[in-house]
Design a protein around this motif. Structure first.
Motif, PDB file in Angstrom:
ATOM      1  N   UNK A   1       0.659  -1.477  -0.424  1.00  0.00           N
ATOM      2  CA  UNK A   1       0.229  -0.366  -0.382  1.00  0.00           C
ATOM      3  C   UNK A   1       1.123   1.452  -0.129  1.00  0.00           C
ATOM      4  N   UNK A   2       2.073   1.319   0.548  1.00  0.00           N
ATOM      5  CA  UNK A   2       3.217   2.351   0.921  1.00  0.00           C
ATOM      6  C   UNK A   2       3.659   2.473  -0.628  1.00  0.00           C
ATOM      7  N   UNK A   3       3.881   1.285  -1.395  1.00  0.00           N
ATOM      8  CA  UNK A   3       4.823   1.751  -1.737  1.00  0.00           C
ATOM      9  C   UNK A   3       4.115   2.147  -3.157  1.00  0.00           C
ATOM     10  N   UNK A   4       2.846   1.378  -3.805  1.00  0.00           N
ATOM     11  CA  UNK A   4       1.684   1.647  -4.448  1.00  0.00           C
ATOM     12  C   UNK A   4       1.222   3.669  -4.412  1.00  0.00           C
ATOM     13  N   UNK A   5       0.699   3.976  -3.285  1.00  0.00           N
ATOM     14  CA  UNK A   5       0.905   5.516  -2.939  1.00  0.00           C
ATOM     15  C   UNK A   5       2.466   6.259  -3.138  1.00  0.00           C
ATOM     16  N   UNK A   6       3.458   5.514  -3.037  1.00  0.00           N
ATOM     17  CA  UNK A   6       4.797   6.178  -3.335  1.00  0.00           C
ATOM     18  C   UNK A   6       4.954   6.216  -5.067  1.00  0.00           C
ATOM     19  N   UNK A   7       4.393   5.379  -5.826  1.00  0.00           N
ATOM     20  CA  UNK A   7       4.876   5.330  -7.246  1.00  0.00           C
ATOM     21  C   UNK A   7       4.017   6.319  -7.919  1.00  0.00           C
ATOM     22  N   UNK A   8       2.670   6.678  -7.238  1.00  0.00           N
ATOM     23  CA  UNK A   8       1.339   7.854  -7.695  1.00  0.00           C
ATOM     24  C   UNK A   8       2.551   9.325  -6.974  1.00  0.00           C
ATOM     25  N   UNK A   9       3.183   9.357  -6.222  1.00  0.00           N
ATOM     26  CA  UNK A   9       4.096  10.609  -6.338  1.00  0.00           C
ATOM     27  C   UNK A   9       4.865  10.232  -7.403  1.00  0.00           C
TER      28      UNK A   9
END
Length: 325
Positions: free
Chosen positions: A296-304
């Motif tokens: 979850x954290x990595x995916x939100x980071x990928x959005x950034x």
């Protein structure tokens, strides 16, 4: 460039879907080679369903970026010259192969079709998995080259763009496979998590190289070339209009340099070290929730990261449309 969230969700969601499918096929190949325990067909079927949902949602997100979605099919007609057209063609092929791979597993059609050597028994799932793998790599290339093939945007026009899309998409997919395994209590968490860390580190190396390259870029275009005047001292006072226009909205993000730098720092922390630490902690504590949190954290980071990818690209037309009277 203006970071359109429809395109951000398209590229990150289908990347995670492709990566998850690649993880499932990799796990099956390791099981065939007897490096991993054989999993029940339901494991691959449900995992394929999740991958297919991500691909479908990513495709639907892309329609919000189109002025006339009903004409989207026309993009495929330019496949000889357009990477976007190739992406439009390859994406449904990947979706069909992922669906077929999961359906064959769900139905239990795993009887060997033929045998290679004394040990390798080839069934329909293996053939579909290999075809889907090839198609997934082709889709990574097509998606990345939609941007990497734009010569006049120098920040994108590099092989590192393809490497970034491939490594980051695969990393998120393997991270999702580790989360999926942790959620159902499957022992493959360590296998998928280890590959996720390796791919995340590869993505870090590729993205860092991309940032360093872009920081040293010398742009071919200038204010002088934009207006055709070679004088050394030119200061733009207005863009020729008193308000914004399509050019100022579509090709420029409108954010300050400090915002871009902040987003860069965020994704460098959230995409890379935090998920790796969480996966490492999951190994030590055998926690079923840490791999899920890592994805979850990595995916939100990928959005950034993807927002930053678009925002850091300097379209040459902004040399002229850079100020409003």
């Amino acid at each position: 460039m203006h970071p359109a969230f429809s395109v951000i969700f398209l590229t990150t969601l289908i990347g995670a879907g492709q990566g998850l499918f690649l993880a499932l096929v990799t796990g099956q190949l390791y099981a065939i080679a007897r490096f991993l325990p054989t999993q029940v067909d339901q494991f691959y079927a449900i995992g394929s369903l999740v991958a297919l949902i991500l691909l479908i949602v990513g495709l639907l997100a892309s329609f919000f970026h189109l002025g006339h979605p009903e004409r989207a099919w026309r993009a495929a007609t330019k496949w000889r010259t357009s990477w976007l057209a190739r992406e439009v063609i390859v994406l449904p092929i990947v979706m069909a192969l992922v669906f077929a791979y999961g359906a064959v597993h769900w139905l239990g059609w795993t009887m060997p079709l033929f045998q290679v050597g004394e040990l390798l028994k080839v069934d329909a799932t293996l053939l579909l998995g290999l075809m889907g793998t090839i198609a997934s790599f082709a889709l990574f290339v097509c998606t990345a080259m939609v941007y990497g093939g734009v010569r006049f945007i120098q920040e994108w026009h590099t092989p590192l763009t393809v490497a970034n899309f491939l490594f980051l998409g695969a990393a998120s997919g393997f991270m999702l496979a580790a989360a999926y395994s942790a959620y159902i209590g499957n022992p493959l968490v360590t296998f998928f998590g280890t590959w996720a860390v390796i791919l995340t580190l590869a993505g870090l190396a590729s993205r860092a190289a991309h940032l360093i390259r872009n920081a040293k870029l010398k742009h071919r275009s200038s204010v002088q070339t934009a207006i055709g005047i070679r004088h050394t001292a030119i200061a733009q006072k207005a863009q020729g209009a008193t308000g914004g226009s399509f050019n100022t909205r579509e090709f420029f993000h409108g954010q300050s340099q400090s915002t871009i730098e902040m987003m860069r720092r965020i994704f460098l922390i959230v995409v890379f070290p935090i998920p790796i630490v969480l996966i490492g902690a999951a190994y030590i504590t055998a926690s079923p929730t840490l791999p899920i949190l890592a994805f979850i954290i990595q995916y939100f980071g990928l959005i950034a990261e993807r927002w930053s990818f678009f925002a850091e690209a300097k379209h040459p037309q902004n040399l002229y449309y850079q100020s409003v009277a």
